[in-house]
Write a protein that holds these residues in place. Structure first.
Motif, PDB file in Angstrom:
ATOM      1  N   MET A   1       0.804  -1.025  -0.142  1.00 30.33           N
ATOM      2  CA  MET A   1       0.019   0.140  -0.103  1.00 30.33           C
ATOM      3  C   MET A   1       0.865   1.256  -0.158  1.00 30.33           C
ATOM      4  N   SER A   2       2.022   1.138   0.125  1.00 29.03           N
ATOM      5  CA  SER A   2       2.943   2.293   0.329  1.00 29.03           C
ATOM      6  C   SER A   2       3.138   3.082  -1.002  1.00 29.03           C
ATOM      7  N   HIS A   3       2.756   2.354  -2.220  1.00 31.30           N
ATOM      8  CA  HIS A   3       2.868   2.855  -3.440  1.00 31.30           C
ATOM      9  C   HIS A   3       1.851   4.027  -3.751  1.00 31.30           C
ATOM     10  N   LEU A   4       0.665   3.898  -2.983  1.00 34.69           N
ATOM     11  CA  LEU A   4      -0.480   4.821  -3.172  1.00 34.69           C
ATOM     12  C   LEU A   4       0.011   6.252  -2.850  1.00 34.69           C
ATOM     13  N   ILE A   5      -0.451   7.221  -3.448  1.00 34.91           N
ATOM     14  CA  ILE A   5      -0.271   8.570  -3.220  1.00 34.91           C
ATOM     15  C   ILE A   5      -1.644   9.399  -2.568  1.00 34.91           C
TER      16      ILE A   5
ATOM     17  N   GLN B   1      -7.501  13.579  -1.060  1.00 36.06           N
ATOM     18  CA  GLN B   1      -7.836  12.923  -2.623  1.00 36.06           C
ATOM     19  C   GLN B   1      -7.185  11.725  -2.880  1.00 36.06           C
ATOM     20  N   VAL B   2      -7.713  10.682  -2.932  1.00 33.73           N
ATOM     21  CA  VAL B   2      -7.434   9.294  -3.231  1.00 33.73           C
ATOM     22  C   VAL B   2      -7.635   8.687  -4.426  1.00 33.73           C
ATOM     23  N   PRO B   3      -6.875   7.716  -4.828  1.00 33.56           N
ATOM     24  CA  PRO B   3      -7.153   6.990  -6.317  1.00 33.56           C
ATOM     25  C   PRO B   3      -8.555   6.450  -6.130  1.00 33.56           C
TER      26      PRO B   3
ATOM     27  N   ILE C   1      -9.255   2.502  -4.772  1.00 31.34           N
ATOM     28  CA  ILE C   1      -8.797   2.289  -3.236  1.00 31.34           C
ATOM     29  C   ILE C   1      -9.971   2.334  -2.367  1.00 31.34           C
ATOM     30  N   ASN C   2     -10.266   1.425  -1.401  1.00 32.35           N
ATOM     31  CA  ASN C   2     -11.383   1.310  -0.545  1.00 32.35           C
ATOM     32  C   ASN C   2     -11.136   1.946   0.825  1.00 32.35           C
ATOM     33  N   LYS C   3     -12.156   1.955   1.812  1.00 27.73           N
ATOM     34  CA  LYS C   3     -11.986   2.426   2.834  1.00 27.73           C
ATOM     35  C   LYS C   3     -10.883   1.919   3.873  1.00 27.73           C
TER      36      LYS C   3
ATOM     37  N   GLU D   1      -2.711   5.005   8.771  1.00 27.54           N
ATOM     38  CA  GLU D   1      -2.033   4.496   9.975  1.00 27.54           C
ATOM     39  C   GLU D   1      -0.647   4.452  10.010  1.00 27.54           C
ATOM     40  N   LYS D   2      -0.235   3.705   8.734  1.00 26.60           N
ATOM     41  CA  LYS D   2       1.247   3.614   8.521  1.00 26.60           C
ATOM     42  C   LYS D   2       2.205   4.728   8.128  1.00 26.60           C
ATOM     43  N   MET D   3       1.385   5.714   7.603  1.00 32.33           N
ATOM     44  CA  MET D   3       2.215   6.828   6.883  1.00 32.33           C
ATOM     45  C   MET D   3       2.451   7.840   7.980  1.00 32.33           C
ATOM     46  N   TYR D   4       1.290   8.032   8.786  1.00 32.25           N
ATOM     47  CA  TYR D   4       1.286   9.353   9.821  1.00 32.25           C
ATOM     48  C   TYR D   4       1.501   8.788  11.381  1.00 32.25           C
ATOM     49  N   LYS D   5       1.465   7.234  11.410  1.00 33.49           N
ATOM     50  CA  LYS D   5       1.338   6.828  12.836  1.00 33.49           C
ATOM     51  C   LYS D   5       0.349   7.536  13.751  1.00 33.49           C
TER      52      LYS D   5
END
Length: 93
Positions: free
Chosen positions: A1-5, A26-28, A31-33, A41-45
């Motif tokens: 999931m880290s490849h999602l911007i 704004q998401v692709p 992608i779902n909820k 949660e992973k990106m921003y802790k």
């Protein structure tokens, strides 16, 4: 999931929501909820409480000398409410 911007939205509505611990991204389209919550949660802790989705249809614009119409792309906006933590998406001046 880290490849999602994820692109945080910097609008007047988003800044008002950020005061209430809700952030807009704004998401692709595909992608779902659950993927949104896991990635944030992973990106921003932080701990994500709720994810709401809004799909916005792209507007039709007139462009060029001849005034031809152009269809802008559709957008998917995720409104994320946090349980714990804070996301610093707005620059402090």
């Amino acid at each position: 999931m880290s490849h999602l911007i994820f692109k945080p939205l910097m609008t007047e509505k988003a800044s008002q929501l950020a005061a209430r611990n809700t952030y807009a991204f704004q998401v692709p389209q595909e992608i779902n909820k659950y993927q949104i919550a896991e990635t944030l949660e992973k990106m921003y802790k932080v701990k994500v409480g709720a994810v709401r989705i809004a799909k916005k249809k792209g507007k039709t614009r007139r462009v060029g000398k001849m005034g031809k119409t152009k269809q802008l792309p559709d957008r998917k906006i995720a409104y994320i409410t946090l349980k714990e933590g804070k996301i610093d998406v707005f620059p402090q001046t």
